[in-house]
Design a protein around this motif. Structure first.
Motif, PDB file in Angstrom:
ATOM      1  N   LEU A  11       0.809  -1.218   0.000  1.00  0.00           N
ATOM      2  CA  LEU A  11       0.000   0.000   0.000  1.00  0.00           C
ATOM      3  C   LEU A  11       0.843   1.268   0.000  1.00  0.00           C
ATOM      4  N   SER A  12       2.140   1.138  -0.087  1.00  0.00           N
ATOM      5  CA  SER A  12       3.018   2.307  -0.071  1.00  0.00           C
ATOM      6  C   SER A  12       3.314   2.769  -1.490  1.00  0.00           C
ATOM      7  N   THR A  13       3.937   3.922  -1.597  1.00  0.00           N
ATOM      8  CA  THR A  13       4.347   4.430  -2.903  1.00  0.00           C
ATOM      9  C   THR A  13       5.554   3.669  -3.445  1.00  0.00           C
ATOM     10  N   ARG A  14       6.116   2.759  -2.655  1.00  0.00           N
ATOM     11  CA  ARG A  14       7.269   1.952  -3.074  1.00  0.00           C
ATOM     12  C   ARG A  14       6.849   0.549  -3.509  1.00  0.00           C
ATOM     13  N   SER A  15       5.571   0.349  -3.765  1.00  0.00           N
ATOM     14  CA  SER A  15       5.056  -1.001  -4.004  1.00  0.00           C
ATOM     15  C   SER A  15       5.665  -1.669  -5.236  1.00  0.00           C
ATOM     16  N   ARG A  16       6.145  -0.884  -6.191  1.00  0.00           N
ATOM     17  CA  ARG A  16       6.741  -1.467  -7.392  1.00  0.00           C
ATOM     18  C   ARG A  16       8.244  -1.675  -7.259  1.00  0.00           C
ATOM     19  N   LYS A  17       8.773  -1.334  -6.114  1.00  0.00           N
ATOM     20  CA  LYS A  17      10.189  -1.541  -5.831  1.00  0.00           C
ATOM     21  C   LYS A  17      10.361  -2.804  -4.978  1.00  0.00           C
TER      22      LYS A  17
END
Length: 445
Positions: free
Chosen positions: A242-248
């Protein structure tokens, strides 16, 4: 003197910036239908899955409009809309049902947005029926699935061979409803209130989901405390998703599973020849998580000497590989977990207090299964359905369910999962798990 004609060049008018819209929905088909229609109307569409990503896109792209699905997987809908309208007053906000607030500013392209919603309704083939209805009077309310509850008392002999399916006990061809407990009856949880991977409608589980939603979009370090088998890693994965880093990258390391002599090199990496057996350099787990999330499981087992080096990294974001003099800048979000009470360990000197205060910026506690027994039947239903991916889904007898309810579950949800898997294997081709297949593995002959 002959005059030379002078050519006059007029600047061509600047091409207007294409209109931008953000479509926020966990349903990919819904996003695609909206995007297809708006693209035909010369909109530039940015698709996102949740509220946190929608917020980030609104800050980065300055869109003219945003279309939000009927629910968001990471944020509570009403709170998101209120905060979003307050922070982005010039963005036209429309929900999947075509609803807008009366006092909200009406954008100049509202009719195009509503047209896209109508087109998505006409071609609705989504798994989730969230197609917009422009008339509020005809809007279909979201349905809540009934949650099966535990029997309030141990069933008598007449129900000993009954099976539990979908909140009822089936015996002798008739259906006997199971009376829910007070805790379950008073629960009004819905998919928008709890995360799908955190099974349970007890208030303590709802609180875990609420805390995950609140902190997931932020960069603050999170410390997860809870007994073994209570789902700490599931919480960490939800925070990353659910974070903005989900694609990392999401990189996890169990600090208790690696020998002390190797843990430093495993975390920080090492150069060639840094120690005996280091025939080549290697990137550590921290560096591998650059841009994403680092999950330090069982952080309470980390040696004190290594805690000081980790503290240095947490403070400045720089690490030094074993055997190297150069420092490397790494951008990670740290999530730590432990089954110990780290605050108490700081009092005895078993854990560094300064490191604890930097890791426990936000604390989430996962409850033991004994703290939310009313969720047992829901967990049983979940695990039996998951076991049904490899074999036919089995039901469970009321007597077996009562036997599970009487257990104190020292291993928590993980123990329940293994007990049910063992029972499903022991049941063989039988469609129902009986009480005799419920084996807690306590009797060793």
């Amino acid at each position: 003197m002959q005059s030379v004609p002078v050519s006059v060049f007029t600047a061509s008018p600047a091409r207007p910036r294409p209109r931008t819209a953000v479509v926020a929905s966990a349903d990919r088909s819904f996003r695609q239908r909206i995007t297809e229609t708006l693209s035909g109307l010369r909109w530039h569409v940015r698709e996102v899955e949740g509220g946190a990503q929608a917020w980030a896109e609104a800050e980065a792209a300055a869109p003219e409009a945003i279309i939000v699905d009927s629910w968001l997987p990471d944020l509570e809908m009403s709170e998101f809309l209120r905060e979003f309208r307050g922070s982005f007053p010039n963005v036209d906000v429309v929900t999947a049902h075509g609803e807008t607030e009366l006092d909200a500013p009406r954008g100049p392209y509202r009719q195009e947005l509503l047209y896209a919603l109508r087109r998505s309704q006409d071609s609705d083939t989504a798994v989730w029926n969230t197609a917009p209805l422009l008339s509020e009077a005809t809007a279909v309310p979201a349905r809540r699935l009934p949650i099966p509850a535990l029997p309030s008392t141990v069933p008598d002999q007449s129900l000993a061979a009954a099976s539990f399916v979908g909140g009822s006990v089936f015996a002798s061809g008739k259906t006997v409803p199971i009376r829910p407990t007070a805790s379950a009856a008073g629960s009004s949880a819905s998919p928008s209130e709890r995360l799908p991977e955190l099974i349970g409608n007890d208030p303590c589980m709802i609180e875990v989901s609420r805390r995950v939603r609140l902190v997931a979009p932020r960069m603050a370090p999170v410390l997860i405390e809870g007994p073994t088998g209570s789902g700490k890693e599931l919480v960490a994965e939800a925070l990353h998703r659910l974070s903005t880093r989900s694609r990392k990258p999401f990189v996890a390391i169990n600090c208790a599973a690696i020998p002390e002599s190797l843990l430093e090199a495993e975390l920080f990496g090492h150069t060639r020849g840094a120690f005996t057996g280091a025939v080549q350099g290697r990137v550590g787990r921290i560096e591998a998580a650059d841009g994403g999330t680092l999950f330090l499981d069982e952080i309470g087992e980390m040696p004190l000497a290594l805690q000081s080096k980790l503290l240095r990294f947490v403070e400045c974001g720089e690490l030094q590989r074993v055997g190297d003099n150069e420092t490397v800048k790494v951008d990670v979000r740290i999530i730590a977990a432990t089954h110990r009470h780290l605050a108490q360990q700081t009092q005895t000197g078993a854990f560094r207090a300064d490191l604890y205060y930097r890791l426990a910026v936000f604390l989430i506690r996962t409850p033991a299964l004994a703290e939310h027994p009313a969720d047992l039947s829901m967990l049983v239903d979940h695990f039996l359905a998951r076991l049904g991916r490899e074999a036919p889904v089995k039901g469970i007898e009321a007597a077996a369910l009562a036997k599970l309810a009487a257990h104190d579950w020292p291993g928590n949800v993980r123990e329940l999962e293994h007990v049910l898997e063992r029972a499903a294997i022991l049941a063989g081709d039988e469609p129902v798990v009986s009480a005799r297949e419920i084996d807690f593995g306590l009797d060793i002959n």
